[in-house]
Design an enzyme around this catalytic site. Structure first.
Site, PDB file in Angstrom:
ATOM      1  N   ASP A   1      29.455  42.458  52.143  1.00  0.00           N
ATOM      2  CA  ASP A   1      29.026  41.593  53.260  1.00  0.00           C
ATOM      3  C   ASP A   1      30.211  41.016  54.029  1.00  0.00           C
ATOM      4  O   ASP A   1      30.028  40.208  54.945  1.00  0.00           O
ATOM      5  CB  ASP A   1      28.087  40.478  52.762  1.00  0.00           C
ATOM      6  CG  ASP A   1      28.788  39.488  51.842  1.00  0.00           C
ATOM      7  OD1 ASP A   1      30.007  39.647  51.584  1.00  0.00           O
ATOM      8  OD2 ASP A   1      28.117  38.540  51.377  1.00  0.00           O
ATOM      9  N   LEU A   2      31.418  41.394  53.643  1.00  0.00           N
ATOM     10  CA  LEU A   2      32.662  40.949  54.291  1.00  0.00           C
ATOM     11  C   LEU A   2      32.856  39.431  54.222  1.00  0.00           C
ATOM     12  O   LEU A   2      33.589  38.868  55.028  1.00  0.00           O
ATOM     13  CB  LEU A   2      32.738  41.440  55.750  1.00  0.00           C
ATOM     14  CG  LEU A   2      32.858  42.963  55.912  1.00  0.00           C
ATOM     15  CD1 LEU A   2      32.963  43.344  57.390  1.00  0.00           C
ATOM     16  CD2 LEU A   2      34.059  43.528  55.158  1.00  0.00           C
TER      17      LEU A   2
ATOM     18  N   GLY B   1      35.849  40.195  51.914  1.00  0.00           N
ATOM     19  CA  GLY B   1      36.520  41.477  52.142  1.00  0.00           C
ATOM     20  C   GLY B   1      37.037  41.580  53.565  1.00  0.00           C
ATOM     21  O   GLY B   1      36.771  40.734  54.406  1.00  0.00           O
TER      22      GLY B   1
ATOM     23  N   SER C   1      34.889  38.892  33.733  1.00  0.00           N
ATOM     24  CA  SER C   1      36.123  38.098  33.865  1.00  0.00           C
ATOM     25  C   SER C   1      36.462  37.478  32.512  1.00  0.00           C
ATOM     26  O   SER C   1      35.560  37.241  31.689  1.00  0.00           O
ATOM     27  CB  SER C   1      35.896  36.984  34.883  1.00  0.00           C
ATOM     28  OG  SER C   1      36.933  36.037  34.811  1.00  0.00           O
TER      29      SER C   1
ATOM     30  N   TYR D   1      30.853  30.074  37.272  1.00  0.00           N
ATOM     31  CA  TYR D   1      31.351  31.436  37.504  1.00  0.00           C
ATOM     32  C   TYR D   1      31.340  32.228  36.194  1.00  0.00           C
ATOM     33  O   TYR D   1      30.809  33.338  36.119  1.00  0.00           O
ATOM     34  CB  TYR D   1      32.763  31.355  38.084  1.00  0.00           C
ATOM     35  CG  TYR D   1      33.480  32.678  38.232  1.00  0.00           C
ATOM     36  CD1 TYR D   1      33.143  33.567  39.250  1.00  0.00           C
ATOM     37  CD2 TYR D   1      34.515  33.031  37.360  1.00  0.00           C
ATOM     38  CE1 TYR D   1      33.815  34.788  39.390  1.00  0.00           C
ATOM     39  CE2 TYR D   1      35.190  34.235  37.491  1.00  0.00           C
ATOM     40  CZ  TYR D   1      34.835  35.109  38.506  1.00  0.00           C
ATOM     41  OH  TYR D   1      35.510  36.303  38.634  1.00  0.00           O
TER      42      TYR D   1
ATOM     43  N   LYS E   1      28.895  35.418  34.969  1.00  0.00           N
ATOM     44  CA  LYS E   1      29.461  36.703  34.516  1.00  0.00           C
ATOM     45  C   LYS E   1      28.906  37.065  33.133  1.00  0.00           C
ATOM     46  O   LYS E   1      28.538  38.209  32.884  1.00  0.00           O
ATOM     47  CB  LYS E   1      30.990  36.608  34.446  1.00  0.00           C
ATOM     48  CG  LYS E   1      31.681  36.552  35.804  1.00  0.00           C
ATOM     49  CD  LYS E   1      31.616  37.871  36.542  1.00  0.00           C
ATOM     50  CE  LYS E   1      32.520  37.904  37.768  1.00  0.00           C
ATOM     51  NZ  LYS E   1      32.270  39.089  38.617  1.00  0.00           N
TER      52      LYS E   1
ATOM     53  N   ASN F   1      43.485  37.314  36.795  1.00  0.00           N
ATOM     54  CA  ASN F   1      44.626  37.034  37.669  1.00  0.00           C
ATOM     55  C   ASN F   1      45.262  38.305  38.224  1.00  0.00           C
ATOM     56  O   ASN F   1      46.454  38.537  38.067  1.00  0.00           O
ATOM     57  CB  ASN F   1      45.682  36.201  36.926  1.00  0.00           C
ATOM     58  CG  ASN F   1      45.080  34.915  36.404  1.00  0.00           C
ATOM     59  OD1 ASN F   1      44.689  34.818  35.237  1.00  0.00           O
ATOM     60  ND2 ASN F   1      44.937  33.933  37.272  1.00  0.00           N
TER      61      ASN F   1
ATOM     62  N   VAL G   1      48.722  33.712  43.637  1.00  0.00           N
ATOM     63  CA  VAL G   1      49.865  34.488  44.139  1.00  0.00           C
ATOM     64  C   VAL G   1      49.780  34.580  45.664  1.00  0.00           C
ATOM     65  O   VAL G   1      50.756  34.331  46.379  1.00  0.00           O
ATOM     66  CB  VAL G   1      49.885  35.908  43.505  1.00  0.00           C
ATOM     67  CG1 VAL G   1      50.954  36.765  44.154  1.00  0.00           C
ATOM     68  CG2 VAL G   1      50.111  35.819  41.999  1.00  0.00           C
TER      69      VAL G   1
ATOM     70  N   ARG H   1      43.122  19.727  37.976  1.00  0.00           N
ATOM     71  CA  ARG H   1      41.699  20.037  38.129  1.00  0.00           C
ATOM     72  C   ARG H   1      41.142  20.533  36.803  1.00  0.00           C
ATOM     73  O   ARG H   1      41.888  20.844  35.871  1.00  0.00           O
ATOM     74  CB  ARG H   1      41.481  21.058  39.241  1.00  0.00           C
ATOM     75  CG  ARG H   1      42.090  22.391  38.943  1.00  0.00           C
ATOM     76  CD  ARG H   1      41.785  23.430  40.000  1.00  0.00           C
ATOM     77  NE  ARG H   1      42.448  24.668  39.636  1.00  0.00           N
ATOM     78  CZ  ARG H   1      42.320  25.817  40.269  1.00  0.00           C
ATOM     79  NH1 ARG H   1      41.584  25.904  41.334  1.00  0.00           N
ATOM     80  NH2 ARG H   1      42.940  26.896  39.863  1.00  0.00           N
TER      81      ARG H   1
HETATM   82  N1  LIG Z   1      41.024  39.242  41.214  1.00  0.00           N
HETATM   83  C1  LIG Z   1      40.956  38.807  39.970  1.00  0.00           C
HETATM   84  O1  LIG Z   1      41.917  38.301  39.436  1.00  0.00           O
HETATM   85  C2  LIG Z   1      39.685  38.950  39.177  1.00  0.00           C
HETATM   86  C3  LIG Z   1      39.688  38.522  37.857  1.00  0.00           C
HETATM   87  C4  LIG Z   1      38.528  38.655  37.106  1.00  0.00           C
HETATM   88  C5  LIG Z   1      37.402  39.207  37.669  1.00  0.00           C
HETATM   89  N2  LIG Z   1      37.421  39.595  38.966  1.00  0.00           N
HETATM   90  C6  LIG Z   1      36.187  40.154  39.524  1.00  0.00           C
HETATM   91  O2  LIG Z   1      36.499  41.372  40.164  1.00  0.00           O
HETATM   92  C7  LIG Z   1      35.647  41.529  41.312  1.00  0.00           C
HETATM   93  C8  LIG Z   1      36.496  41.768  42.536  1.00  0.00           C
HETATM   94  O3  LIG Z   1      37.363  40.672  42.734  1.00  0.00           O
HETATM   95  P1  LIG Z   1      38.441  40.652  43.899  1.00  0.00           P
HETATM   96  O4  LIG Z   1      39.577  39.862  43.426  1.00  0.00           O
HETATM   97  O5  LIG Z   1      38.656  42.011  44.401  1.00  0.00           O
HETATM   98  O6  LIG Z   1      37.690  39.755  44.981  1.00  0.00           O
HETATM   99  P2  LIG Z   1      37.451  39.999  46.537  1.00  0.00           P
HETATM  100  O7  LIG Z   1      36.910  38.724  47.081  1.00  0.00           O
HETATM  101  O8  LIG Z   1      38.660  40.573  47.162  1.00  0.00           O
HETATM  102  O9  LIG Z   1      36.311  41.094  46.519  1.00  0.00           O
HETATM  103  C9  LIG Z   1      34.957  40.778  46.359  1.00  0.00           C
HETATM  104  C10 LIG Z   1      34.200  41.454  47.477  1.00  0.00           C
HETATM  105  O10 LIG Z   1      32.815  41.187  47.308  1.00  0.00           O
HETATM  106  C11 LIG Z   1      32.259  40.953  48.584  1.00  0.00           C
HETATM  107  N3  LIG Z   1      31.032  40.171  48.394  1.00  0.00           N
HETATM  108  C12 LIG Z   1      30.917  38.902  47.932  1.00  0.00           C
HETATM  109  N4  LIG Z   1      29.632  38.551  47.879  1.00  0.00           N
HETATM  110  C13 LIG Z   1      28.914  39.625  48.302  1.00  0.00           C
HETATM  111  C14 LIG Z   1      27.541  39.883  48.471  1.00  0.00           C
HETATM  112  N5  LIG Z   1      26.605  38.952  48.227  1.00  0.00           N
HETATM  113  N6  LIG Z   1      27.154  41.105  48.921  1.00  0.00           N
HETATM  114  C15 LIG Z   1      28.079  42.055  49.206  1.00  0.00           C
HETATM  115  N7  LIG Z   1      29.399  41.857  49.081  1.00  0.00           N
HETATM  116  C16 LIG Z   1      29.809  40.658  48.625  1.00  0.00           C
HETATM  117  C17 LIG Z   1      33.336  40.241  49.368  1.00  0.00           C
HETATM  118  O11 LIG Z   1      33.186  40.373  50.774  1.00  0.00           O
HETATM  119  C18 LIG Z   1      34.579  40.947  48.860  1.00  0.00           C
HETATM  120  O12 LIG Z   1      34.918  42.040  49.681  1.00  0.00           O
HETATM  121  C19 LIG Z   1      34.790  40.274  41.379  1.00  0.00           C
HETATM  122  O13 LIG Z   1      33.562  40.549  40.766  1.00  0.00           O
HETATM  123  C20 LIG Z   1      35.556  39.267  40.571  1.00  0.00           C
HETATM  124  O14 LIG Z   1      34.707  38.302  40.009  1.00  0.00           O
HETATM  125  C21 LIG Z   1      38.532  39.485  39.731  1.00  0.00           C
END
Ligand SMILES: NC(=O)c1ccc[n+]([C@@H]2O[C@H](COP(=O)([O-])OP(=O)(O)OC[C@H]3O[C@@H](n4cnc5c(N)ncnc54)[C@H](O)[C@@H]3O)[C@@H](O)[C@H]2O)c1
Length: 331
Positions: free
Chosen positions: A32-33, A36, A117, A140, A144, A169, A185, A267
């Site tokens: 849904d951007l 993203g 996560s 959160y 999960k 992370n 980061v 926090r």
């Molecule tokens: N980055 C990390 O360190 C990390 C750590 C643990 C888990 N995760 C998990 O990995 C996944 C990706 O994380 P990321 O860091 O790439 O985050 P991100 O925000 O870059 O990517 C998540 C994407 O999901 C899209 N999105 C959110 N809600 C939506 C919805 N209702 N419908 C459609 N699209 C939707 C967002 O637009 C985004 O593009 C997530 O599930 C996150 O919980 C990430």
């Protein structure tokens, strides 16, 4: 073979979608951007802009494409903010996931790969190993864990295979560095570029093991197709722990600027977070993860080239009590 990547315009999801496309899969991205970015969407994939919360859209996609594997990464992943957006968190991250699981069951999807996560572990459980009993402390992590459990129940009753990853992370090229609520980061790099001090909650002694994207995305890709991942849960990421204050120092050094810190009130968060990766390493025969210095240098080079993107939209806060003042200001 058709695969669905939810969140494929996001950071980790775009790396996964690109790798799947390179390996010859027909890739459909649903995003849904909200977090993203257009620039992340890999060429050659089919992009559908929409939400996993939209049941009709989700069902239509499965009807049209008969996905063999679903990689579910879409989520609103600001863990620290989740206590203040509880309804949104559960709607988006839990109910949205269930819409996909329902559709996967109904349409005979073979395997559902889910990025959970290490937030599921909660505090005081280090090193976090997959054998521990999860005790999440925020919405959160609770969402999960609920999805993990629903996937296990869905396999037991309907035979939908799952592969669950618990990353932590993750950083690297393609990450959104203008999200005020997450990705320390990226936040630090953005502040450096904008000449602002680096915000730290508390004294900065909290520790994390930052994981470079190439040590995370490829193994998640493999999990859609390899037997070792069938109905398994894996931690994934780097081992070396660093304090948030030392991270700030390293990033300032990389950008060759003096390190100015803005100290914010502490926090509600897990103080030390690091996990064991023995399971994932032995199952997938993985090498040593990239060093933090090397990974940060790569991301910094990319950030210097691409600059700061449009900031993500502020979330509608549901609980204002105890909201960190810096987040109240960014609304
Ligand atoms: N980055 C990390 O360190 C990390 C750590 C643990 C888990 N995760 C998990 O990995 C996944 C990706 O994380 P990321 O860091 O790439 O985050 P991100 O925000 O870059 O990517 C998540 C994407 O999901 C899209 N999105 C959110 N809600 C939506 C919805 N209702 N419908 C459609 N699209 C939707 C967002 O637009 C985004 O593009 C997530 O599930 C996150 O919980 C990430």
């Amino acid at each position: 073979m058709s695969v669905l990547v939810t969140g494929g315009a996001g950071f980790i999801g775009s790396h996964i979608a690109a790798a799947l496309h390179r390996s010859g899969k027909t890739v459909v991205i649903l995003d849904d951007l909200s977090g993203g970015q257009w620039r992340n969407i890999p060429a050659g994939t089919t992009f559908v802009r929409g939400s996993i919360v939209d049941v009709a859209l989700v069902n239509q996609l499965f009807t049209d494409h008969h996905f063999t594997v679903v990689y579910h990464l879409a989520a609103y992943a600001a863990e620290g903010l989740s206590p203040f957006i509880r309804r949104f968190n559960y709607t988006n991250n839990l109910v949205g996931s269930i819409n996909l699981i329902n559709a996967a069951i109904n349409h005979g999807t073979r395997r559902f790969v889910f990025t959970s996560s290490i937030a599921v572990y909660g505090p005081g459980q280090t090193p976090m190993t997959e054998a521990l009993t999860p005790q999440p402390i925020d919405p959160y992590g609770i969402a999960k864990l609920a999805v993990e459990q629903d996937l296990q129940a869905a396999f037991a009753q309907f035979g939908l295979e799952y592969a669950i990853f618990r990353p932590h992370n993750v950083y690297g090229e393609g990450q959104h560095i203008a999200d005020p609520y997450r990705n320390v980061v990226g936040i630090f790099m953005r502040c450096v570029l904008e000449g602002r001090p680096l915000p730290i909650f508390g004294d900065g002694s909290q520790t994390r093991a930052f994981s470079y994207i190439d040590d995370v995305a490829p193994v998640i890709v493999r999990a859609g197709f390899e037997d070792v991942a069938r109905n398994e849960i894996f931690n994934v990421g780097a081992d070396s722990v660093v304090s948030v204050r030392d991270l700030a120092t390293e990033i300032c050094r990389l950008f060759d600027v003096p390190c100015r810190i803005e100290t914010l009130p502490p926090r509600h968060e897990v103080v030390d977070a690091f996990s064991s990766h023995e399971r994932v390493r032995s199952a997938f025969n993985l090498g040593e993860p990239r060093s933090l210095a090397d990974g940060l240098a790569r991301m910094a080079a990319w950030v210097k080239q691409t600059g700061v993107p449009t900031p993500t939209e502020a979330q509608a806060i549901e609980v204002t009590r105890g909201l960190p003042p810096s987040w109240a200001q960014s609304r």
